[in-house]
Design a protein around this motif. Structure first.
Motif, PDB file in Angstrom:
ATOM      1  N   ALA A   1       0.859  -1.185   0.000  1.00 42.02           N
ATOM      2  CA  ALA A   1       0.000   0.000   0.000  1.00 42.02           C
ATOM      3  C   ALA A   1       0.890   1.228   0.000  1.00 42.02           C
ATOM      4  N   LEU A   2       0.535   2.192  -0.835  1.00 40.91           N
ATOM      5  CA  LEU A   2       1.262   3.459  -0.904  1.00 40.91           C
ATOM      6  C   LEU A   2       0.281   4.574  -0.550  1.00 40.91           C
ATOM      7  N   TRP A   3       0.616   5.364   0.448  1.00 36.94           N
ATOM      8  CA  TRP A   3      -0.246   6.473   0.845  1.00 36.94           C
ATOM      9  C   TRP A   3       0.127   7.694   0.006  1.00 36.94           C
ATOM     10  N   ALA A   4      -0.819   8.131  -0.814  1.00 25.90           N
ATOM     11  CA  ALA A   4      -0.612   9.267  -1.720  1.00 25.90           C
ATOM     12  C   ALA A   4      -1.503  10.427  -1.294  1.00 25.90           C
ATOM     13  N   SER A   5      -1.245  11.592  -1.866  1.00 21.63           N
ATOM     14  CA  SER A   5      -2.010  12.785  -1.496  1.00 21.63           C
ATOM     15  C   SER A   5      -1.917  12.986   0.014  1.00 21.63           C
ATOM     16  N   THR A   6      -0.669  13.019   0.508  1.00 16.32           N
ATOM     17  CA  THR A   6      -0.456  13.116   1.951  1.00 16.32           C
ATOM     18  C   THR A   6      -0.173  14.536   2.424  1.00 16.32           C
ATOM     19  N   GLY A   7      -0.246  15.496   1.508  1.00 19.27           N
ATOM     20  CA  GLY A   7      -0.147  16.890   1.903  1.00 19.27           C
ATOM     21  C   GLY A   7      -1.481  17.340   2.469  1.00 19.27           C
ATOM     22  N   VAL A   8      -1.485  17.845   3.696  1.00 22.24           N
ATOM     23  CA  VAL A   8      -2.734  18.227   4.360  1.00 22.24           C
ATOM     24  C   VAL A   8      -3.310  19.487   3.722  1.00 22.24           C
ATOM     25  N   LYS A   9      -4.590  19.425   3.366  1.00 21.88           N
ATOM     26  CA  LYS A   9      -5.236  20.551   2.691  1.00 21.88           C
ATOM     27  C   LYS A   9      -5.922  21.506   3.659  1.00 21.88           C
ATOM     28  N   ASN A  10      -6.321  21.023   4.822  1.00 24.91           N
ATOM     29  CA  ASN A  10      -6.969  21.867   5.818  1.00 24.91           C
ATOM     30  C   ASN A  10      -5.908  22.342   6.817  1.00 24.91           C
ATOM     31  N   PRO A  11      -5.642  23.656   6.877  1.00 21.17           N
ATOM     32  CA  PRO A  11      -4.582  24.156   7.763  1.00 21.17           C
ATOM     33  C   PRO A  11      -4.870  23.939   9.244  1.00 21.17           C
ATOM     34  N   GLU A  12      -6.105  23.597   9.581  1.00 18.08           N
ATOM     35  CA  GLU A  12      -6.440  23.345  10.983  1.00 18.08           C
ATOM     36  C   GLU A  12      -5.983  21.961  11.442  1.00 18.08           C
ATOM     37  N   TYR A  13      -5.650  21.096  10.483  1.00 19.39           N
ATOM     38  CA  TYR A  13      -5.199  19.754  10.830  1.00 19.39           C
ATOM     39  C   TYR A  13      -3.678  19.723  10.958  1.00 19.39           C
ATOM     40  N   SER A  14      -3.188  18.764  11.706  1.00 24.97           N
ATOM     41  CA  SER A  14      -1.744  18.574  11.809  1.00 24.97           C
ATOM     42  C   SER A  14      -1.166  18.330  10.421  1.00 24.97           C
ATOM     43  N   ASP A  15      -0.035  18.959  10.135  1.00 25.00           N
ATOM     44  CA  ASP A  15       0.562  18.799   8.804  1.00 25.00           C
ATOM     45  C   ASP A  15       1.255  17.455   8.639  1.00 25.00           C
ATOM     46  N   THR A  16       1.263  16.633   9.694  1.00 24.42           N
ATOM     47  CA  THR A  16       1.771  15.259   9.567  1.00 24.42           C
ATOM     48  C   THR A  16       0.659  14.240   9.836  1.00 24.42           C
ATOM     49  N   LEU A  17      -0.587  14.674   9.706  1.00 23.82           N
ATOM     50  CA  LEU A  17      -1.742  13.817   9.986  1.00 23.82           C
ATOM     51  C   LEU A  17      -1.694  12.522   9.194  1.00 23.82           C
ATOM     52  N   TYR A  18      -1.340  12.621   7.901  1.00 25.98           N
ATOM     53  CA  TYR A  18      -1.380  11.458   7.017  1.00 25.98           C
ATOM     54  C   TYR A  18      -0.048  10.700   6.986  1.00 25.98           C
ATOM     55  N   VAL A  19       0.843  11.099   7.866  1.00 29.52           N
ATOM     56  CA  VAL A  19       2.084  10.361   8.074  1.00 29.52           C
ATOM     57  C   VAL A  19       2.004   9.612   9.401  1.00 29.52           C
ATOM     58  N   ASP A  20       1.704  10.348  10.464  1.00 29.20           N
ATOM     59  CA  ASP A  20       1.717   9.776  11.802  1.00 29.20           C
ATOM     60  C   ASP A  20       0.685   8.668  11.996  1.00 29.20           C
ATOM     61  N   ASN A  21      -0.451   8.784  11.311  1.00 29.43           N
ATOM     62  CA  ASN A  21      -1.541   7.827  11.519  1.00 29.43           C
ATOM     63  C   ASN A  21      -1.593   6.709  10.488  1.00 29.43           C
ATOM     64  N   LEU A  22      -0.591   6.669   9.599  1.00 33.92           N
ATOM     65  CA  LEU A  22      -0.572   5.631   8.565  1.00 33.92           C
ATOM     66  C   LEU A  22       0.770   4.909   8.543  1.00 33.92           C
ATOM     67  N   VAL A  23       1.248   4.587   9.718  1.00 38.50           N
ATOM     68  CA  VAL A  23       2.472   3.793   9.844  1.00 38.50           C
ATOM     69  C   VAL A  23       2.088   2.332   9.667  1.00 38.50           C
ATOM     70  N   ALA A  24       2.638   1.701   8.657  1.00 35.46           N
ATOM     71  CA  ALA A  24       2.311   0.300   8.383  1.00 35.46           C
ATOM     72  C   ALA A  24       3.546  -0.402   7.844  1.00 35.46           C
ATOM     73  N   ASP A  25       3.694  -1.641   8.242  1.00 36.56           N
ATOM     74  CA  ASP A  25       4.836  -2.445   7.815  1.00 36.56           C
ATOM     75  C   ASP A  25       4.330  -3.653   7.034  1.00 36.56           C
TER      76      ASP A  25
END
Length: 370
Positions: free
Chosen positions: A265-289
């Protein structure tokens, strides 16, 4: 040089970090090599929008465009030459990574013409063509996960071509992508191909899901608003649950015994579009091995600065994520409509970027011939 400790933590957790960008300037300046050396970058993804931004208004390509125009090349041939040249050069930069990772990383992706997204046979033909033109084992050909793209994915994999499946928005379509990959492997095995040389990633888009669903939750109002910012991560987490099922199945085990590799699985479109959200939201919560996170540079910088990864994804988290999606649907969001819209818009955005790139290069050709 030493790697950034936060990107190293992600790497140690099984996340391969690929840069979602490529340009001649980035390579000429040594920036890409620096990111390899200091930010755990082990691959690159490109798309029509990235090439449009790289070439439009940049002088680095002028000499090549003028030379190719002088050779009588038309605009499509010129664009193909300069983009494949960049991909080939980047692939060479990652050659050592490709070797040491046994083909999983060190990958550079290039997409088929987005105007072919709904034409199966032409997509297959161009996938083969781009693979031959780039001429590097570590290239990945990007094919969109449209209905028409699914059989093209199977055909490319069956030919021994490594594929980056792009524009996946729904868990249901992701399951079809996995099936297309496994079917391709089965066909490759029947043809006597070495399955160990075939790799694939499935690019599951994240932030665009939140952007569209959040709008709809706002329109619904009331308690629905409390679900904003949850769907993008939950959708991806639920998808990883399907990954665990598919690649823990007897079907895959039979292929693995013949040398097959998982389709990460590759997580794409990981740049946060809503400035109210953490800018690492789609990194920190999608840790998978194992997994891949392809990051635009802004997200990579934020990750290197303050990423705080959550627990690695597992079946329990995936099941909980399915519950989040059920609550979003129960609030009144038509998820099927959301995913269909995002796929259409994704194809249209890439088509528009490609047309703009062709127009820009066409102007440069005209100037060179004047």
């Amino acid at each position: 040089m030493t790697q950034n400790p936060r990107t190293q933590t992600l790497s140690d957790a099984g996340v391969s970090i690929w840069l979602d960008d490529l340009s001649r300037q980035r390579m000429d300046s040594g920036n890409l090599q620096e990111l390899i050396d200091t930010r755990n970058i082990v691959g690159v993804t490109t798309n029509p929008s990235i090439f449009q931004a790289a070439i439009s208004g940049r002088s680095e390509y002028d000499a090549d465009i003028a030379r190719l125009a002088g050779e009588g090349k038309d605009v499509d041939a010129v664009v193909e030459t300069v983009t494949t040249d960049d991909v080939r050069r980047a692939a060479d930069l990652f050659a050592d990574v490709y070797t040491t990772s046994h083909g999983f990383d060190g990958r550079v992706s290039i997409e088929v013409d987005p105007r072919l997204a709904h034409e199966t046979e032409k997509t297959i033909a161009q996938a083969k063509h781009l693979y031959e033109v780039v001429g590097r084992e570590n290239v990945m050909i990007k094919i969109p996960a449209t209905v028409e793209g699914l059989p093209a994915i199977t055909a490319a994999i069956a030919e021994g071509i490594s594929v980056n499946v792009t524009l996946i928005f729904s868990v249901a379509r992701y399951e079809e992508v996995i099936d297309a990959y496994l079917t391709g492997l089965e066909q490759a095995a029947a043809a006597g191909k070495d399955l160990s040389t075939i790799h694939s990633v499935a690019s599951f888009f994240v932030s665009r899901v939140d952007a569209e669903i959040d709008k709809r939750l706002t329109d619904l109002g009331g308690e629905a608003v409390s679900l904003q910012g949850a769907a993008g991560v939950a959708n991806a987490q639920a998808a990883f649950g399907k990954y665990l099922e598919a690649f823990g199945s007897e079907r895959y085990s039979a292929l693995s015994a013949k040398g097959a590799n998982v389709q990460r699985a590759l997580w794409a479109s990981t740049g946060v579009k809503n400035p109210e959200y953490s800018d690492t939201l789609y990194v920190d919560n999608l840790v998978a091995d194992p997994s891949v996170n392809t990051m635009p540079e802004k997200t990579l910088d934020a990750t290197a600065d303050h990423s705080e990864p959550a627990a690695s994804l597992n079946a329990e988290i995936a099941t909980s994520a399915e519950g989040v999606l059920e609550r979003v649907a129960a609030a009144g969001v038509d998820l099927d409509d959301v995913f269909a819209l995002l796929e259409r818009e994704g194809v249209e955005k890439f088509e528009k970027a490609w047309e703009e790139l062709l127009a820009t290069v066409s102007e440069s050709i005209d100037s060179a011939r004047a």
